[in-house]
Design an enzyme around this catalytic site. Structure first.
Site, PDB file in Angstrom:
ATOM      1  N   LEU A 148      39.032  51.168  33.383  1.00 30.44           N
ATOM      2  CA  LEU A 148      38.891  51.373  31.607  1.00 30.44           C
ATOM      3  C   LEU A 148      39.626  50.560  30.931  1.00 30.44           C
ATOM      4  O   LEU A 148      40.928  50.002  31.194  1.00 30.44           O
ATOM      5  CB  LEU A 148      39.026  52.775  31.371  1.00 30.44           C
ATOM      6  CG  LEU A 148      38.361  54.024  32.283  1.00 30.44           C
ATOM      7  CD1 LEU A 148      38.910  55.423  31.820  1.00 30.44           C
ATOM      8  CD2 LEU A 148      36.857  53.707  32.178  1.00 30.44           C
ATOM      9  N   HIS A 149      39.187  50.136  29.787  1.00 31.01           N
ATOM     10  CA  HIS A 149      39.822  49.296  28.732  1.00 31.01           C
ATOM     11  C   HIS A 149      39.556  49.924  27.348  1.00 31.01           C
ATOM     12  O   HIS A 149      38.993  51.106  27.130  1.00 31.01           O
ATOM     13  CB  HIS A 149      39.214  47.935  28.625  1.00 31.01           C
ATOM     14  CG  HIS A 149      37.686  47.970  28.793  1.00 31.01           C
ATOM     15  ND1 HIS A 149      36.883  48.344  27.693  1.00 31.01           N
ATOM     16  CD2 HIS A 149      36.623  47.816  29.916  1.00 31.01           C
ATOM     17  CE1 HIS A 149      35.458  48.095  28.027  1.00 31.01           C
ATOM     18  NE2 HIS A 149      35.332  47.887  29.188  1.00 31.01           N
TER      19      HIS A 149
ATOM     20  N   GLY B  81      28.134  52.921  25.414  1.00 38.11           N
ATOM     21  CA  GLY B  81      28.533  51.674  24.528  1.00 38.11           C
ATOM     22  C   GLY B  81      27.290  50.843  24.270  1.00 38.11           C
ATOM     23  O   GLY B  81      26.595  50.769  25.343  1.00 38.11           O
TER      24      GLY B  81
ATOM     25  N   VAL C 280      32.940  47.092  21.575  1.00 37.75           N
ATOM     26  CA  VAL C 280      34.521  46.790  21.156  1.00 37.75           C
ATOM     27  C   VAL C 280      34.687  45.370  21.641  1.00 37.75           C
ATOM     28  O   VAL C 280      34.602  45.105  22.767  1.00 37.75           O
ATOM     29  CB  VAL C 280      35.368  47.760  21.708  1.00 37.75           C
ATOM     30  CG1 VAL C 280      36.780  47.348  21.404  1.00 37.75           C
ATOM     31  CG2 VAL C 280      35.159  49.125  20.911  1.00 37.75           C
TER      32      VAL C 280
ATOM     33  N   HIS D 298      36.180  51.420  26.234  1.00 36.24           N
ATOM     34  CA  HIS D 298      36.248  53.000  27.118  1.00 36.24           C
ATOM     35  C   HIS D 298      37.054  53.852  26.155  1.00 36.24           C
ATOM     36  O   HIS D 298      36.548  55.029  25.680  1.00 36.24           O
ATOM     37  CB  HIS D 298      36.543  53.228  28.185  1.00 36.24           C
ATOM     38  CG  HIS D 298      35.386  52.289  29.234  1.00 36.24           C
ATOM     39  ND1 HIS D 298      36.062  51.259  29.903  1.00 36.24           N
ATOM     40  CD2 HIS D 298      34.363  52.437  29.754  1.00 36.24           C
ATOM     41  CE1 HIS D 298      35.081  50.877  30.782  1.00 36.24           C
ATOM     42  NE2 HIS D 298      34.373  51.631  30.685  1.00 36.24           N
TER      43      HIS D 298
ATOM     44  N   SER E 104      34.756  44.362  28.874  1.00 35.40           N
ATOM     45  CA  SER E 104      34.257  44.724  29.963  1.00 35.40           C
ATOM     46  C   SER E 104      35.208  44.707  31.271  1.00 35.40           C
ATOM     47  O   SER E 104      35.913  44.234  31.127  1.00 35.40           O
ATOM     48  CB  SER E 104      33.176  43.651  30.227  1.00 35.40           C
ATOM     49  OG  SER E 104      32.688  43.715  31.695  1.00 35.40           O
ATOM     50  N   SER E 105      35.021  45.780  31.916  1.00 34.07           N
ATOM     51  CA  SER E 105      35.495  45.907  33.364  1.00 34.07           C
ATOM     52  C   SER E 105      35.632  44.851  34.009  1.00 34.07           C
ATOM     53  O   SER E 105      36.625  44.167  34.562  1.00 34.07           O
ATOM     54  CB  SER E 105      35.351  47.061  34.153  1.00 34.07           C
ATOM     55  OG  SER E 105      35.163  48.382  33.438  1.00 34.07           O
ATOM     56  N   ARG E 106      34.671  44.066  33.905  1.00 30.45           N
ATOM     57  CA  ARG E 106      34.485  42.707  34.865  1.00 30.45           C
ATOM     58  C   ARG E 106      35.515  41.511  34.173  1.00 30.45           C
ATOM     59  O   ARG E 106      35.321  40.647  34.795  1.00 30.45           O
ATOM     60  CB  ARG E 106      33.060  42.226  34.971  1.00 30.45           C
ATOM     61  CG  ARG E 106      32.328  43.343  35.576  1.00 30.45           C
ATOM     62  CD  ARG E 106      30.999  42.723  36.289  1.00 30.45           C
ATOM     63  NE  ARG E 106      30.370  43.644  37.210  1.00 30.45           N
ATOM     64  CZ  ARG E 106      29.405  44.672  37.015  1.00 30.45           C
ATOM     65  NH1 ARG E 106      29.300  45.122  35.830  1.00 30.45           N
ATOM     66  NH2 ARG E 106      29.035  45.563  38.167  1.00 30.45           N
TER      67      ARG E 106
ATOM     68  N   ASP F  82      26.153  47.770  26.649  1.00 31.98           N
ATOM     69  CA  ASP F  82      25.128  47.991  27.596  1.00 31.98           C
ATOM     70  C   ASP F  82      23.541  48.296  26.894  1.00 31.98           C
ATOM     71  O   ASP F  82      23.119  49.653  27.093  1.00 31.98           O
ATOM     72  CB  ASP F  82      25.439  48.807  28.673  1.00 31.98           C
ATOM     73  CG  ASP F  82      26.653  48.373  29.433  1.00 31.98           C
ATOM     74  OD1 ASP F  82      26.055  47.460  30.223  1.00 31.98           O
ATOM     75  OD2 ASP F  82      27.752  48.805  29.220  1.00 31.98           O
TER      76      ASP F  82
END
Ligand code: PAF
Length: 284
Positions: A35-36, A149, A178, A39, A187-189, A152
């Site tokens: 999470l960031h 979000g 965000v 999230h 993004s988690s990536r 996506d």
């Protein structure tokens, strides 16, 4: 105080039932963890709307293709628990795969047409996996409101359609993307990016902003905006463009004229990391 982590469906059902018994409303944020701040803002939106907030943390195997990053997808449950708790979550559901898919499942949810473009063709089976797990999670958590979000965009649009078509009693809210200070969508990536890739990554959002600026300056032809966007993205050093499309924001179908709400949506590889982003353009 840390929100408790539970791993079984029975524990979630009991906690949600107790919350309802106490007169609470239930908000839900489905996630795959890692999470960031993006999230965190979904959890804060849920906490501002509902009085009992559940966050799921589950790296869903059925939405990853065989050559995708399921195995290396970051798992950071302790940090996720702190972030969720600080943002106002009350319960974290982090099931093992055996809890979500106990035996060979043969039932899947597929939303047609909305997956014809963007991630649909490039990630076959992805949205079937997303819809199936999201419906399962909705049936487990039984939320009043679920928060997704806008990064996506296609996922949120497809989930909304599924909820409408299958009469799922949940309100789907789509929260703004965000961004980092330099514009890169969170993004988690992003954590896969090398320092050099991270330095060039904000150019993706700059290209989207340029597309939006063209439309604001009076460009009405979707194909011209799309090809300029594609050209800007391919000029980013080290970038490989998966797609750059301008589509009707609601139907996700190609359009000719930007006389309605449209979305400019892109997927770009920087090295082996695939990043997606979008902006809304057009009228409406
Ligand atoms: O957006 C995500 O993180 C996932 O696709 C979701 C909605 C949690 C389903 O696994």
């Amino acid at each position: 105080m840390l929100a408790p982590v539970v791993t079984t469906i029975a524990e979630v059902r009991a906690a949600v039932a107790a919350a309802r018994e106490a007169g609470k409303t239930v908000g839900f944020v489905p996630t795959m963890g890692a999470l960031h701040s993006g999230h965190a803002s979904l959890v804060r939106a849920a906490a501002a709307t509902s009085t009992f907030v559940v966050v799921s943390v589950f790296v869903n195997p059925t939405q990853f293709g065989p050559k995708e990053d399921f195995a290396k997808y970051p798992r950071t449950l302790d940090a996720d628990q702190s972030l969720c708790s600080d943002a106002g979550a009350h319960l974290i559901f982090a099931p093992p795969a055996s809890e979500m898919y106990p035996e060979q499942s043969v039932t899947f949810v597929e939303v047609k047409e909305l997956d014809a473009e963007l991630d649909g063709p490039t990630r076959p089976g992805h949205f079937r996996g997303v819809c199936t797990v999201v419906l399962k999670l909705f049936n487990i958590v039984l939320p009043d409101v679920a928060h997704f979000g806008a990064k996506d965009w296609q996922q949120a649009r497809i989930v909304r359609q599924m909820v409408r078509d299958l009469n799922v009693p949940v309100e789907v809210r789509v929260e703004p993307t965000v961004r980092e200070a330099d514009g890169l969508a969170m993004s988690s990536r992003n954590r896969y990016l090398s320092p050099a890739e991270r330095a060039t990554a904000p150019a993706i959002y700059k290209a989207l902003q340029a597309a939006k600026a063209r439309v604001l300056a009076g460009e009405i032809d979707a194909a011209r905006v799309e090809s300029a966007l594609y050209a800007e993205l391919t000029a980013i050093p080290g970038a490989r463009v998966d797609y750059a499309r301008v589509l009707d924001a609601n139907t996700l179908q190609p359009i000719q004229r930007l006389d309605r709400s449209a979305v400019a949506a892109v997927a770009v590889f920087l090295g082996t990391t695939r990043l997606i982003d979008n902006v809304l353009i057009g009228e409406g």
